[in-house]
Design an enzyme around this catalytic site. Sequence first.
Site, PDB file in Angstrom:
ATOM      1  CD  GLN A  80      -1.046  -0.850   3.599  1.00  0.00           C
ATOM      2  OE1 GLN A  80      -2.265  -0.926   3.500  1.00  0.00           O
ATOM      3  NE2 GLN A  80      -0.419  -1.321   4.656  1.00  0.00           N
ATOM      4  CD  GLU A 155      -0.403  -3.236   9.841  1.00  0.00           C
ATOM      5  OE1 GLU A 155      -0.460  -3.325   8.583  1.00  0.00           O
ATOM      6  OE2 GLU A 155      -1.303  -2.729  10.537  1.00  0.00           O
ATOM      7  N   GLY A 187      -3.800 -11.052   8.935  1.00  0.00           N
ATOM      8  CA  GLY A 187      -4.564 -11.300  10.148  1.00  0.00           C
ATOM      9  C   GLY A 187      -5.567 -12.424  10.023  1.00  0.00           C
ATOM     10  CG  ASP A 205      -8.054  -0.291  13.654  1.00  0.00           C
ATOM     11  OD1 ASP A 205      -9.054   0.260  13.178  1.00  0.00           O
ATOM     12  OD2 ASP A 205      -6.985   0.314  13.853  1.00  0.00           O
ATOM     13  CE1 TYR A 275     -11.261   7.728  10.765  1.00  0.00           C
ATOM     14  CE2 TYR A 275     -12.588   7.031  12.639  1.00  0.00           C
ATOM     15  CZ  TYR A 275     -11.378   7.050  11.956  1.00  0.00           C
ATOM     16  OH  TYR A 275     -10.294   6.388  12.468  1.00  0.00           O
TER      17      TYR A 275
END
Length: 340
Positions: A80, A155, A187, A205, A275
């Site tokens: 990413q 992660e 994960g 998350d 958000y």
Amino acid sequence: MAKETIVCEYPSKSQVQGENFDHQNSKLVTAATDNGKGSNGVLKDTSPELPGWYADASWPGEAHIYKMEKIIFQGKSEFQELLVFESSKHGKVAILDGYIQLTENDEFAYQEMLTHLALCSIPNSKKVLLVGGGDGGILREISRHSSVEHIDICEIDKMVIDVYKKFFPDIAVGYEDPRVHVHITDGIAFINSVPEGTYDVIILDAFQPMGPIAEVLADNCFLESVAKALRPGGVLSAPADSLWHKNFVVADIIANCKKIFRGSVNYAWTTVPTYASGVIGFMLCSTEGPPVNFKHPINPLNPERNGVAKGPPKFYNPEMHAAAFCLPSFVDKIVDPIRY
């Protein structure tokens, strides 16, 4: 594991203003000859182009715009892209693959609620799994719970962890907790690999809170893996759609989670100005076993013990915990139609 190299970039003010950084849903808006204004100085009906501002358009038809002072980091891993910039009003801001992750101004509201709505609802949690959360803020909040003996975090991208440690030390302080064990891996695969009943609490998350999370919470195979990894009466905490989302589908998610977890399932919400819509939802699910009443926390935080955090919580308290489950009437009708 070989250490990744982080390349830090500090463009000049003119570079920030002139750059067109275009992600999937967000961009740096570039300068227009009239700064987006007509001859009378009034903003045009069309979206203005403002030099040195970042536009986060997570929802169709609206955008949050942040004044950028400078870009602190911009890098890409095999997974990413990550952008970190200093804003004029919100502190440092992190953007992952075009999605805003957090700002220093209000990150604690999300991190604290996602963590403590779960951990304060059951007694004596000892083992916790965090999937995602590479910024370390949820680890910081878990560290406040002295009963916890072991914390696993999965992660997938080490770059994310390294960048947060370097540029967000007050958030990434969670990694300083000696109970934390870091796994650089997927994960979902990790959850599938652990024995049944391993964890008291699992916190997700790893997914965008305003869309794809609905798909994750509708994936029966994944949810069944999470439920198996929890001990009887164990708890899942995950972000969910904002109640202002046009296609708010939480009723279907609750029904599905009740079938799989077979314990308590509740929707909660809180305000996080960063958000889209300024609101974020949470799904709290417990497995079959000792009953869990999420609306009435039984394991209050000890104000004398803050773990590795540099002070007490800024947002969470028992009153906010209970209030998070109080729903507006139009939402309550969706979540609990039998009452109506």
